[in-house]
Design a protein around this motif. Structure first.
Motif, PDB file in Angstrom:
ATOM      1  N   THR A 102       0.691  -1.200  -0.168  1.00 42.49           N
ATOM      2  CA  THR A 102       0.036  -0.209   0.160  1.00 42.49           C
ATOM      3  C   THR A 102       1.047   1.217  -0.077  1.00 42.49           C
ATOM      4  N   ASN A 106      -0.934   3.764  -4.716  1.00 38.08           N
ATOM      5  CA  ASN A 106      -2.589   3.822  -4.689  1.00 38.08           C
ATOM      6  C   ASN A 106      -3.824   3.616  -4.026  1.00 38.08           C
ATOM      7  N   ASN A 107      -3.336   4.930  -3.216  1.00 39.29           N
ATOM      8  CA  ASN A 107      -4.331   5.545  -2.150  1.00 39.29           C
ATOM      9  C   ASN A 107      -4.359   4.384  -1.199  1.00 39.29           C
ATOM     10  N   VAL A 110      -4.502  -2.011  -2.431  1.00 37.13           N
ATOM     11  CA  VAL A 110      -4.580  -2.747  -2.853  1.00 37.13           C
ATOM     12  C   VAL A 110      -5.276  -4.027  -2.355  1.00 37.13           C
ATOM     13  N   ARG A 112      -5.811  -7.340  -5.538  1.00 39.47           N
ATOM     14  CA  ARG A 112      -5.041  -7.909  -6.358  1.00 39.47           C
ATOM     15  C   ARG A 112      -5.732  -9.270  -6.326  1.00 39.47           C
TER      16      ARG A 112
END
Length: 146
Positions: A102, A106-107, A110, A112
Motif C-alpha cells: 500500500t 494506490n491510495n 491493494v 489484486r
C-alpha cells in the motif's frame, strides 16, 4: 465491459457496507453469491478481518483454499492509517505466491488477484507488515475465491 465494472462496483460496495461487529470468525465453506454475472461469482469468503498491527509489528493469518472454491483468489488490503504496508501470501510449501504494497500511489489500498494451480489446495499463510515496522496501525483484509 461497463456492465462487469458496474457489477463489481456494486458488489464491492455491498461487501464493504458490512459492519465490523457483524463479522464472526469465518470458515472457508463455499458460499454461493446472488451475482450470476460471468466471472464475478464469489464462491468462498476465505478471510475478512479488520484489526490493528500488534506490538511485535506483523500480522500472520491462515486460510484454506480448495480449487472447487474457484480458480482465482482476490485479496484486498486497506491501510487505514496510511502507514504503508506490505502483504505477502505463501502456499503450504512456503513458496510466496503473491505480494503487494500500500502506497500513496494506490491510495493505501491493494486489490489484486492470483491464480493458484489446482495442485496447491490446502493451507495458505499471509503476513501483513507496516513499512516502518511499527504497531497500532489499522488494517482491513479480505480474501475471496471466485
Amino acid at each position: 465491459m461497463k456492465t462487469r465494472l458496474l457489477c463489481f462496483v456494486a458488489l464491492a460496495t455491498m461487501l464493504t457496507a458490512i459492519p465490523v461487529s457483524a463479522l464472526a470468525p469465518l470458515d472457508s465453506k463455499p458460499i454461493r453469491s446472488s451475482v450470476q454475472k460471468e466471472d464475478i461469482r464469489i464462491q468462498a469468503l476465505l478471510i475478512k478481518e479488520v484489526g490493528f498491527i500488534p506490538s511485535h509489528g506483523e500480522v500472520q493469518l491462515e486460510f484454506y483454499y480448495n480449487h472447487t472454491f474457484g480458480n482465482e483468489i482476490r485479496y484486498t488490503l486497506r491501510d487505514e492509517n496510511r502507514a504503508g504496508m506490505t502483504i505477502k501470501i505463501y502456499n503450504q510449501d512456503n513458496k510466496q505466491v503473491a505480494t503487494a504494497k500500500t502506497t500513496k500511489f494506490n491510495n493505501y489500498f491493494v486489490n489484486r488477484t492470483f491464480r493458484p494451480p489446482s495442485s496447491y489446495d490446502g493451507k495458505y499463510r499471509l503476513i501483513i507488515v507496516p513499512d516502518d515496522g511499527g504497531s497500532g496501525y489499522k488494517y482491513d483484509i479480505g480474501i475471496r475465491a471466485f
